[in-house]
Design a protein around this motif. Sequence first.
Motif, short mmCIF file in Angstrom:
data_model
loop_
_atom_site.label_atom_id
_atom_site.label_comp_id
_atom_site.label_asym_id
_atom_site.label_seq_id
_atom_site.Cartn_x
_atom_site.Cartn_y
_atom_site.Cartn_z
N ASP A 54 -2.47 65.77 -1.13
CA ASP A 54 -3.17 65.55 0.14
C ASP A 54 -2.66 64.30 0.86
OD1 ASP A 54 -6.17 66.61 -1.51
OD2 ASP A 54 -4.97 67.77 -0.09
N THR A 55 -1.79 63.56 0.22
CA THR A 55 -1.22 62.37 0.85
C THR A 55 -0.44 62.76 2.09
OG1 THR A 55 -1.09 61.13 -1.23
CG2 THR A 55 0.41 60.48 0.54
N ARG B 120 -2.10 67.53 9.42
CA ARG B 120 -1.51 66.46 8.61
C ARG B 120 -0.01 66.66 8.49
NH1 ARG B 120 -4.04 68.05 2.64
NH2 ARG B 120 -2.66 69.85 2.22
N GLN B 121 0.66 65.56 8.23
CA GLN B 121 2.10 65.60 8.05
C GLN B 121 2.49 64.69 6.91
OE1 GLN B 121 4.44 64.78 11.57
NE2 GLN B 121 6.24 65.80 10.70
N ALA B 122 3.04 65.29 5.88
CA ALA B 122 3.52 64.53 4.73
C ALA B 122 4.98 64.17 4.95
CB ALA B 122 3.36 65.36 3.46
N PRO B 123 5.47 63.14 4.28
CA PRO B 123 6.87 62.73 4.44
C PRO B 123 7.83 63.89 4.17
CG PRO B 123 5.66 61.07 3.22
CD PRO B 123 4.74 62.24 3.36
N GLY B 124 8.75 64.11 5.11
CA GLY B 124 9.74 65.15 4.94
C GLY B 124 9.26 66.56 5.19
N LYS B 125 8.01 66.69 5.63
CA LYS B 125 7.44 68.02 5.88
C LYS B 125 7.00 68.14 7.33
CE LYS B 125 5.90 68.91 1.17
NZ LYS B 125 4.76 69.36 0.31
N GLN C 73 -3.41 57.19 7.97
CA GLN C 73 -2.74 57.45 6.69
C GLN C 73 -3.76 57.66 5.59
OE1 GLN C 73 0.76 57.51 5.83
NE2 GLN C 73 -0.10 58.32 3.91
N VAL C 74 -3.58 58.74 4.85
CA VAL C 74 -4.36 59.00 3.64
C VAL C 74 -3.38 59.02 2.47
CG1 VAL C 74 -5.77 60.67 2.38
CG2 VAL C 74 -6.18 60.27 4.83
N SER D 237 -9.72 57.35 12.60
CA SER D 237 -9.99 56.24 11.68
C SER D 237 -10.48 56.80 10.37
CB SER D 237 -11.03 55.28 12.27
OG SER D 237 -12.26 55.95 12.47
N GLY D 238 -10.53 55.93 9.35
CA GLY D 238 -11.11 56.32 8.08
C GLY D 238 -10.13 56.58 6.96
N GLY D 239 -8.84 56.52 7.26
CA GLY D 239 -7.87 56.74 6.19
C GLY D 239 -7.84 55.57 5.22
N GLY D 240 -7.08 55.76 4.14
CA GLY D 240 -6.96 54.70 3.16
C GLY D 240 -6.38 55.20 1.86
N LEU D 241 -6.50 54.35 0.85
CA LEU D 241 -6.00 54.67 -0.49
C LEU D 241 -7.17 55.12 -1.35
CD1 LEU D 241 -3.78 54.57 -2.69
CD2 LEU D 241 -4.41 52.17 -3.04
N VAL D 242 -7.01 56.24 -2.02
CA VAL D 242 -8.07 56.78 -2.86
C VAL D 242 -7.46 57.38 -4.11
CG1 VAL D 242 -8.05 59.01 -1.67
CG2 VAL D 242 -10.13 58.26 -2.84
#
Length: 112
Positions: free
Chosen positions: A89-90, A38-43, A107-108, A7-12
């Motif tokens: 870091d997204t 972590r996993q970013a889109p496409g990575k 999601q961050v 928990s704790g993710g969000g928009l920053v």
Amino acid sequence: QVQVAESGGGLVQPGGSLRLSCVASGNTFRFYALGWYRQAPGKERELVATITSSGTTNYADSAKGRFTISRDNAKNTVYLHMNSLKLEDTAVYYCSVNRFYWGQGTQVTVSS
């Protein structure tokens, strides 16, 4: 079976901070090796930070100096404190227990 929940993710905004939390079930939490990935889109999924049962920490180069991993065995919880967040870091951040049990991720998003 160990249940893991992040928990704790969000928009920053860039430069901001977030604290992620992860609770794991079981009465042997203090013996778990814990990690944040972590996993970013496409990575591919990548290591962010780990902490052993004795408290030894390890960080990816991208996290050093900005992120801090910690654990509270009394609460069966591991934290990831993230400061000076950058656009890159997204990602979806995952918690792992012994690199075997995984949560669903949180999601961050870093965006202005």
